[in-house]
Design an enzyme around this catalytic site. Structure first.
Site, short mmCIF file in Angstrom:
data_model
loop_
_atom_site.label_atom_id
_atom_site.label_comp_id
_atom_site.label_asym_id
_atom_site.label_seq_id
_atom_site.Cartn_x
_atom_site.Cartn_y
_atom_site.Cartn_z
N ASP A 32 2.53 3.00 2.42
CA ASP A 32 3.43 3.21 3.44
C ASP A 32 4.68 2.12 3.11
OD1 ASP A 32 1.74 4.58 4.36
OD2 ASP A 32 1.54 3.49 6.53
N LYS A 137 0.18 11.08 5.56
CA LYS A 137 -0.60 10.68 6.45
C LYS A 137 -0.03 10.67 8.02
CE LYS A 137 -0.86 5.48 5.79
NZ LYS A 137 -0.71 5.15 7.23
N CYS A 170 -1.84 -0.50 8.90
CA CYS A 170 -2.36 0.47 7.99
C CYS A 170 -3.17 0.18 6.80
CB CYS A 170 -1.22 1.10 7.38
SG CYS A 170 -0.26 2.10 8.89
#
Length: 237
Positions: A32, A137, A170
């Site tokens: 990310d 995701k 995350c």
């Protein structure tokens, strides 16, 4: 004529103990590193966060990715985000945050955390190369509702070098998911970041606590030194 070093190397400095890498079963996971989270003026900063805390990750991660590519270690990128109609975003998640700063709202770099928007994509410095896997995701963890497990299984991957943001959300969620699935994880300490220094410190400590309850940790300098052993060398050079 080319040759390579041994396919197995160790990182003695890893915490809580020495960590062994096998080139044929290791992948680098980059979580990310998106404009919405890292760029000044973006979604992360709009929530009052100091994006400078995350941006310190970029430089060491650039170096780590470069060596991983040279060593033939697969680099897998993830992006958190949702379909334009938000049908994959649970109402409980959609309601979080201040009005006008929620998922799907218009931000400085397009609709916040919506796939296909400028802010949803990875920062320029860490852009995936053609052919590298990019996992989109809808959740915090990289395994939830994605093809990641299938990608790793098909490539014979059993060890993950984990990097990205944020450490306590995350990254942590993904490492916990990976641990439950039997993967060995090493989190690269200066290649993961949090908006909050205290979360960064505690998040890293939690991973290697109790003899490595979720995995191992080590700085990028030592990981790079290990990966260099996998880089092909030319006997005629």
């Amino acid at each position: 004529m080319t040759s390579t070093h041994t396919p197995t190397v160790s990182i003695p400095s890893a915490s809580p103990s020495e960590f062994t890498l096998d080139a044929s079963t290791t992948a680098l996971l980059v979580i990310d590193m998106q404009r919405d989270f890292l760029l000044p003026g973006g979604f992360g900063e709009s929530l009052g966060n100091d994006v400078g805390q995350l941006r310190t990750v970029i430089e060491p991660l650039v170096g780590l990715i470069a060596v991983a590519r040279e060593a033939g270690i697969p680099v897998i990128h993830t992006r958190e985000g949702h379909l334009p109609d938000l049908s994959d975003c649970p109402p409980a998640k959609l309601r979080r945050g201040a009005p006008s700063r929620r998922i799907g709202d218009r931000g400085a770099f397009g609709r916040i955390l919506v796939r296909g928007e400028y802010g949803h994509d990875i920062v320029d410095e860490l852009a995936p190369l053609e052919g590298e896997t990019v996992i989109d995701k809808p959740g915090k963890g990289a395994f939830y509702a994605t093809e990641l497990s299938e990608v790793l299984t098909s490539a014979g991957i059993t060890t993950l070098l984990v990097t990205g943001v944020t450490t306590e959300v995350c990254v942590h969620t993904t490492v916990r998911e990976a641990n439950d699935r039997g993967y060995e994880c090493l989190v690269v300490t200066d290649c993961v970041g949090s908006y909050f220094p205290e979360f960064q410190r505690v998040g890293l400590e939690m991973i290697s606590a109790q003899g490595g309850i979720f995995g191992w940790t080590a700085p990028s300098e030592d990981v790079v030194a290990a990966l260099v052993a996998f880089v092909p060398t030319s006997a005629s050079r």
